[in-house]
Design a protein around this motif. Sequence first.
Motif, PDB file in Angstrom:
ATOM      1  N   LEU A   1       0.866  -1.175   0.000  1.00  0.00           N
ATOM      2  CA  LEU A   1       0.000   0.000   0.000  1.00  0.00           C
ATOM      3  C   LEU A   1       0.902   1.224   0.000  1.00  0.00           C
ATOM      4  O   LEU A   1       1.571   1.520   0.995  1.00  0.00           O
ATOM      5  CB  LEU A   1      -0.904  -0.001   1.236  1.00  0.00           C
ATOM      6  N   ASP A   2       0.948   1.934  -1.134  1.00  0.00           N
ATOM      7  CA  ASP A   2       1.888   3.050  -1.231  1.00  0.00           C
ATOM      8  C   ASP A   2       1.371   4.275  -0.478  1.00  0.00           C
ATOM      9  O   ASP A   2       0.255   4.283   0.073  1.00  0.00           O
ATOM     10  CB  ASP A   2       2.209   3.365  -2.690  1.00  0.00           C
TER      11      ASP A   2
ATOM     12  N   ALA B   1      -8.352  -4.765   3.415  1.00  0.00           N
ATOM     13  CA  ALA B   1      -7.016  -4.420   3.907  1.00  0.00           C
ATOM     14  C   ALA B   1      -6.737  -5.088   5.248  1.00  0.00           C
ATOM     15  O   ALA B   1      -5.631  -5.587   5.491  1.00  0.00           O
ATOM     16  CB  ALA B   1      -6.883  -2.904   4.024  1.00  0.00           C
ATOM     17  N   ARG B   2      -7.741  -5.112   6.146  1.00  0.00           N
ATOM     18  CA  ARG B   2      -7.544  -5.743   7.441  1.00  0.00           C
ATOM     19  C   ARG B   2      -7.352  -7.242   7.299  1.00  0.00           C
ATOM     20  O   ARG B   2      -6.553  -7.854   8.030  1.00  0.00           O
ATOM     21  CB  ARG B   2      -8.731  -5.451   8.354  1.00  0.00           C
TER      22      ARG B   2
ATOM     23  N   GLU C   1       1.230 -17.016  -3.879  1.00  0.00           N
ATOM     24  CA  GLU C   1       0.546 -16.047  -4.740  1.00  0.00           C
ATOM     25  C   GLU C   1       0.828 -14.600  -4.342  1.00  0.00           C
ATOM     26  O   GLU C   1       0.271 -13.675  -4.934  1.00  0.00           O
ATOM     27  CB  GLU C   1      -0.961 -16.320  -4.729  1.00  0.00           C
ATOM     28  N   GLY C   2       1.686 -14.398  -3.351  1.00  0.00           N
ATOM     29  CA  GLY C   2       2.025 -13.033  -2.966  1.00  0.00           C
ATOM     30  C   GLY C   2       0.879 -12.261  -2.364  1.00  0.00           C
ATOM     31  O   GLY C   2       0.660 -11.088  -2.689  1.00  0.00           O
ATOM     32  N   LEU C   3       0.136 -12.900  -1.459  1.00  0.00           N
ATOM     33  CA  LEU C   3      -1.042 -12.271  -0.862  1.00  0.00           C
ATOM     34  C   LEU C   3      -0.748 -11.567   0.449  1.00  0.00           C
ATOM     35  O   LEU C   3      -1.649 -10.973   1.058  1.00  0.00           O
ATOM     36  CB  LEU C   3      -2.125 -13.341  -0.618  1.00  0.00           C
ATOM     37  N   CYS C   4       0.490 -11.610   0.912  1.00  0.00           N
ATOM     38  CA  CYS C   4       0.848 -10.979   2.183  1.00  0.00           C
ATOM     39  C   CYS C   4       1.307  -9.537   1.939  1.00  0.00           C
ATOM     40  O   CYS C   4       1.840  -9.198   0.882  1.00  0.00           O
ATOM     41  CB  CYS C   4       1.960 -11.754   2.866  1.00  0.00           C
TER      42      CYS C   4
END
Length: 338
Positions: A234-235, A274-275, A329-332
């Motif tokens: 999250l930028d 997001a949570r 899957e890069g979900l973290c």
Amino acid sequence: MDQITLSPRHLHAFTEVGFQVAGHRGARGAMAALRRVIPLDAYEFVAYDPATGRHQSLVSDGYARVDGDAAEEYVRLDSYRAAMADRRPLVMGSPGTERYFRRHLEPYGWRAGLTTPLFLTGEAGEDGGAGEEGRYTGLLHLNARDPDAFPPPTAELISAVAPTLAHVTDLRRCVIDPVGVPPGFHALAYDRAGTRREVAGVPPSEAITREPAMAELAREFIDSRELNRRGLWLDAAGTWREVRLLRAGVGFQGAIQGAVIAERPCALPYELTAREVDVLTRVARGDSNPQIAAALVLSVRTVTTHLEHIFAKLACDSRTRLTTKALAEGLCRLDLPG
């Protein structure tokens, strides 16, 4: 460039130059081919590093020594700036170069010199256009002991082959794995010192540029044993981005250990909130529900509810399967240092 006529011998040499630049022998193989048609005794490739704004000697042959300050002194000459503007070779000893010639060439027996600026041409950008066309990569110095070694046609011959030789001094090019950066991603590369470089053929990422912690993230990744890493970021502007880190070599022929960080904007996958991403990230680290609750300042009951939603959305029935899927899957959420 003026029209020139090439003999079959010249055409064969130029073809060999291209083959050698693309192949394993690189600069030395290319110059061996060029020596068949140009009677040079020594050469030096000087690379321009856009990451530092400085020039450095890269590959040389035939010189007893190469003065360490020669490259930066040369690029301060007015005649150098004129050669850059015209994109044509400059004869050493011509007006504006006399002092440089006397200091760096004549004491070592050189009587003829020719220097050409190297510019890339014809590299396609992301949209198929010439995104890299015209980019300056460095210089090529040629020298000979015979004062008549480089007659006027030599400059035209060098100009013809200069775009190919420009690849030798391209320090922006990174050596990455065969898969590379996927389509649609923007990227930047870093070395351990935090020097940032663009990745040839891939548009640079403004979001990564604006985030100073990316240099430290790259350093930590380089020092790890991981081959690649994926995650969500999250930028600062509040945009979620899919991020991938890849091992890379940067600099000349990928000689420096580095990392490519690539990103693209994304919606959170599987309709996660997001949570829920935060909770999933903690699960993948091995935290228990009470540990997650303490870290995120939630009640254990709320954490349990989030987990029930996550299990349903990802169609997993255990924390082990959930962790495996999240990491694969890069979900973290990607942790940035600091």
